[in-house]
Design a protein around this motif. Structure first.
Motif, PDB file in Angstrom:
ATOM      1  N   VAL A   1     -32.812  26.961 -57.582  1.00  0.00           N
ATOM      2  CA  VAL A   1     -32.473  28.382 -57.459  1.00  0.00           C
ATOM      3  C   VAL A   1     -33.711  29.181 -57.062  1.00  0.00           C
ATOM      4  O   VAL A   1     -33.689  29.975 -56.121  1.00  0.00           O
ATOM      5  N   LEU A   2     -34.811  28.947 -57.765  1.00  0.00           N
ATOM      6  CA  LEU A   2     -36.032  29.731 -57.508  1.00  0.00           C
ATOM      7  C   LEU A   2     -36.740  29.282 -56.220  1.00  0.00           C
ATOM      8  O   LEU A   2     -37.391  30.077 -55.563  1.00  0.00           O
ATOM      9  N   LYS A   3     -36.603  27.985 -55.893  1.00  0.00           N
ATOM     10  CA  LYS A   3     -37.259  27.432 -54.686  1.00  0.00           C
ATOM     11  C   LYS A   3     -38.709  27.898 -54.563  1.00  0.00           C
ATOM     12  O   LYS A   3     -39.132  28.428 -53.533  1.00  0.00           O
ATOM     13  N   ASP A   4     -39.463  27.700 -55.627  1.00  0.00           N
ATOM     14  CA  ASP A   4     -40.842  28.199 -55.679  1.00  0.00           C
ATOM     15  C   ASP A   4     -41.817  27.054 -55.385  1.00  0.00           C
ATOM     16  O   ASP A   4     -41.944  26.129 -56.180  1.00  0.00           O
ATOM     17  N   PHE A   5     -42.474  27.133 -54.235  1.00  0.00           N
ATOM     18  CA  PHE A   5     -43.423  26.080 -53.860  1.00  0.00           C
ATOM     19  C   PHE A   5     -44.862  26.420 -54.257  1.00  0.00           C
ATOM     20  O   PHE A   5     -45.800  25.763 -53.842  1.00  0.00           O
ATOM     21  N   GLY A   6     -45.005  27.497 -55.043  1.00  0.00           N
ATOM     22  CA  GLY A   6     -46.313  27.808 -55.621  1.00  0.00           C
ATOM     23  C   GLY A   6     -47.358  28.218 -54.613  1.00  0.00           C
ATOM     24  O   GLY A   6     -47.117  29.065 -53.755  1.00  0.00           O
TER      25      GLY A   6
ATOM     26  N   HIS B   1     -44.712  27.139 -65.194  1.00  0.00           N
ATOM     27  CA  HIS B   1     -44.717  28.359 -64.368  1.00  0.00           C
ATOM     28  C   HIS B   1     -43.390  29.108 -64.365  1.00  0.00           C
ATOM     29  O   HIS B   1     -43.361  30.309 -64.088  1.00  0.00           O
ATOM     30  N   ASP B   2     -42.302  28.395 -64.666  1.00  0.00           N
ATOM     31  CA  ASP B   2     -41.019  29.101 -64.732  1.00  0.00           C
ATOM     32  C   ASP B   2     -40.439  29.082 -66.147  1.00  0.00           C
ATOM     33  O   ASP B   2     -39.262  29.352 -66.344  1.00  0.00           O
ATOM     34  N   GLY B   3     -41.294  28.783 -67.100  1.00  0.00           N
ATOM     35  CA  GLY B   3     -40.891  28.844 -68.506  1.00  0.00           C
ATOM     36  C   GLY B   3     -39.751  27.900 -68.849  1.00  0.00           C
ATOM     37  O   GLY B   3     -38.937  28.193 -69.726  1.00  0.00           O
ATOM     38  N   ARG B   4     -39.693  26.748 -68.189  1.00  0.00           N
ATOM     39  CA  ARG B   4     -38.484  25.930 -68.335  1.00  0.00           C
ATOM     40  C   ARG B   4     -38.387  25.188 -69.659  1.00  0.00           C
ATOM     41  O   ARG B   4     -37.294  24.754 -70.017  1.00  0.00           O
ATOM     42  N   VAL B   5     -39.475  24.991 -70.379  1.00  0.00           N
ATOM     43  CA  VAL B   5     -39.345  24.343 -71.689  1.00  0.00           C
ATOM     44  C   VAL B   5     -39.892  25.224 -72.806  1.00  0.00           C
ATOM     45  O   VAL B   5     -40.799  26.025 -72.619  1.00  0.00           O
ATOM     46  N   ASN B   6     -39.292  25.038 -73.993  1.00  0.00           N
ATOM     47  CA  ASN B   6     -39.603  25.927 -75.104  1.00  0.00           C
ATOM     48  C   ASN B   6     -40.547  25.343 -76.131  1.00  0.00           C
ATOM     49  O   ASN B   6     -41.165  26.074 -76.892  1.00  0.00           O
ATOM     50  N   LYS B   7     -40.623  24.012 -76.196  1.00  0.00           N
ATOM     51  CA  LYS B   7     -41.381  23.402 -77.293  1.00  0.00           C
ATOM     52  C   LYS B   7     -42.519  22.535 -76.748  1.00  0.00           C
ATOM     53  O   LYS B   7     -42.387  21.894 -75.705  1.00  0.00           O
TER      54      LYS B   7
END
Lengths: 252, 345
Positions: free
Chosen positions: B244-249, B279-285
């Motif tokens: 969705v974000l398609k972020d290549f940094g 960078h996209d906050g995908r994990v919480n722990k």
């Protein structure tokens, strides 16, 4: 006590006296140069938005916005070091006539044969954080997400552009190799004389037609958006590197 | 010859004059403190003389929604002091009218040691970083011209700018320099780890933390280099591309394919409180972060060379590594009242 005050007073007067000497000696033997820049398309005066001009490719183009940084202005006379303006950064805007006049004071007297300049902002200023004056990011010639100054830009429209509102836009910038947009150039002068306490006038053209001309002819139907430091931007920068031309000079 | 002497005299008189002016106007100048053993900062306050008034003004601006187009959000909306100035519980942060950005809000600490800013390193100087959130349409959505006009029409700010710069006229340079005086002073250097490294009192690692430290040195420290726990580089750490974000940094900034999927190596200081991660906050722990490095790394041409072979950690190693990472928590930093909003105005 009184004696001390007396000496202090004398020292103060002496210092003021020296300042006065310094002030007048700095003023001696130096004159002023007033540079006037005329935005044009080929030989004709540039009229923004309402007037179509034929570019080298043969298309009719309208120019809506034309701005560029003219920096590091230097004058050279035979057998002497160049005189360069200090903190020499000028944003020239086709829409704002005030920006089309640059006044440089305290130039040593003499006959000058060469005028050199940069189009664009040098790399040092690109990494120097928040600046002010013509380099204030508020002027809009600045990229925030990929820090750096836009060296020059035109926004225009042409029927041949199959884009929104037929628009084309060239925002040319970048200060890092291999996409450094800074272009240095110089102009031969016809014995421009700087005379003590007088003003000399140097009139220049800033020719938008050069953007489309050489070395690479630009076809705006194909090239209509250059807004990043990349190869295409370097082609545009090479094209406009000779857009500043001599019109005339008026010696006092 | 005589002339030369006069010139020297004038010059020295001038220097004395300037120096005396300096002494009187900068009575509240603060000296920036570099923790012992740390490298020389990359940002130099020499060009932005640090004063209490400048710091206070920067802090006031940081907490004031006046910077956003509809006066709804401030810098502090997404950068909260007690989570090392990141946005707790938000994978991606929301700007004006609930608009969502594409990247996880970064922590703000030890910024003067950064060589560049943002996840892609597109910003080259601390002072101009703030232009991005202020003008980004999904963050504060302001025009700089409008922000300066709003500040100039505020008697409070004209007074504060006068106190900081001896000139009440607000311009963008003063705005950005004062913000840098605040953000540049967010320095975290008082964690348990720091106390141990400085041999303070009788603080010691537990057995678990000590093993975690050696696991860290073996597997993590080539990128998360001490004492800042980052080497300021950009790496592809093997995360999958979010479709969705398609972020290549960093590739967006450098236009170079060799930078595809690379992002800034973030500092690990205060990591206990800076979730969510990546960078996209995908994990919480934290355990999910370690899970990624041990079994989730996706091979690709730009993958960091250190991750090309599997990182093998035992269950105990993982537990100990997390224990070590928690010794990087700096409560003096997280609960520092000097960084909190001014409430007296």
């Amino acid at each position: 006590m009184n004696f001390r005050i007396n000496i202090a007073n004398r020292i103060v007067f002496f210092i003021l006296f020296l300042f006065a000497i310094e002030f007048f000696s700095a003023q001696n033997n130096s004159g002023t140069l007033k540079i006037k820049i005329h935005p044009v398309f080929n030989q004709t005066q540039l009229i923004l938005s309402d007037h179509g001009y034929i570019n080298t490719h043969g298309d009719s183009v309208y120019i809506d916005d034309f701005k560029f940084y003219l920096c590091k202005l230097c004058l050279k006379k035979e057998g002497a070091n160049s005189f360069c303006e200090v903190e020499s950064y000028h944003l020239v805007d086709a829409e704002d006539s005030v920006t089309q006049t640059i006044v440089i004071k305290n130039i040593p007297e003499g006959t000058y044969s060469n005028f050199s300049f940069n189009i664009g902002v040098d790399s040092l200023k690109n990494v120097s954080g928040a600046l002010t004056g013509d380099l204030d990011p508020i002027k809009g010639m600045y990229w925030a997400w990929n820090t750096g100054y836009i060296a020059a830009r035109i926004i225009g429209h042409s029927k041949v552009c199959k884009t929104l509102h037929n628009e084309f836009e060239f925002h040319i910038g970048g200060y890092l190799s291999p996409y450094n947009s800074l272009r240095k150039n110089s102009i031969k002068l016809d014995d421009l004389k700087i005379v003590s306490s007088k003003t000399t006038v140097l009139e220049l053209y800033a020719d938008v037609a050069e953007w489309f001309k050489t070395p690479v002819t630009i076809d705006v139907s194909k090239t209509n958006s250059v807004v990043l430091p990349n190869k295409q931007a370097m082609i545009m920068a090479n094209n406009y590197s000779d857009m500043i031309k001599f019109k005339k000079s008026i010696n006092p | 010859m005589k002339y030369k002497r006069i010139h020297i005299l004038v010059l020295s008189a001038f220097v004395i004059f300037i120096c005396s002016a300096f002494i009187f106007t900068n009575e509240k100048e603060i000296k920036f403190f570099v923790p012992k053993g740390w490298p020389k900062p990359n940002y130099d306050f020499k060009n932005n003389p640090l004063t209490l008034n400048g710091f206070d003004l920067g802090k006031e601006l940081f907490y004031d929604p006046i910077l956003s187009s509809d006066s709804s959000i401030s810098c502090a909306s997404c950068h909260l002091s007690f989570t090392a100035f990141t946005h707790a519980d938000h994978k991606l942060s929301h700007g004006i009218q609930g608009l969502i950005g594409t990247r996880n809000s970064l922590v703000l600490m030890n910024l003067v040691w950064n060589k560049s800013f943002m996840w892609d390193g597109g910003v080259n100087n601390l002072e101009v970083q703030a232009i991005n959130p202020i003008t980004n349409p999904v963050e504060m959505n302001s025009k700089l011209v409008d922000v300066i006009a709003r500040l100039n029409s505020s008697s409070k700010y004209r007074r504060l700018f006068y106190k900081a710069f001896k000139d009440s006229v607000v311009n963008s340079q003063k705005l950005f320099k004062s913000l840098a005086q605040f953000t540049g002073n967010l320095v975290s250097y008082n964690s348990k780890y720091d106390s141990i490294m400085r041999h303070e009192g009788n603080v010691e690692f537990t057995v678990s933390e000590l093993n975690g430290y050696s696991v860290f040195k073996k597997n993590c420290s080539s990128c998360h280099t001490e004492p800042l726990f980052t080497n300021n580089s950009f790496e592809n750490n093997g995360l999958s591309l979010d479709t969705v974000l398609k972020d290549f940094g960093r590739m967006k900034v450098t236009q170079s394919k060799s930078d595809s999927l690379k992002f800034k190596v973030p500092s690990l200081r205060n990591i206990e409180f800076s979730a969510p991660y990546f960078h996209d906050g995908r994990v919480n722990k934290l355990k999910d972060v370690l899970e990624h490095y041990t079994s989730g790394v996706i091979q690709s041409p730009t993958l960091a060379s250190q991750l090309k072979q599997n990182v093998n950690l035992t269950k105990q190693d993982k537990k100990d590594l997390i224990a070590f990472l928690k010794t990087l928590t700096d409560k003096y930093f997280l609960y520092n009242l000097q960084y909190r909003q001014n409430i007296y105005q």
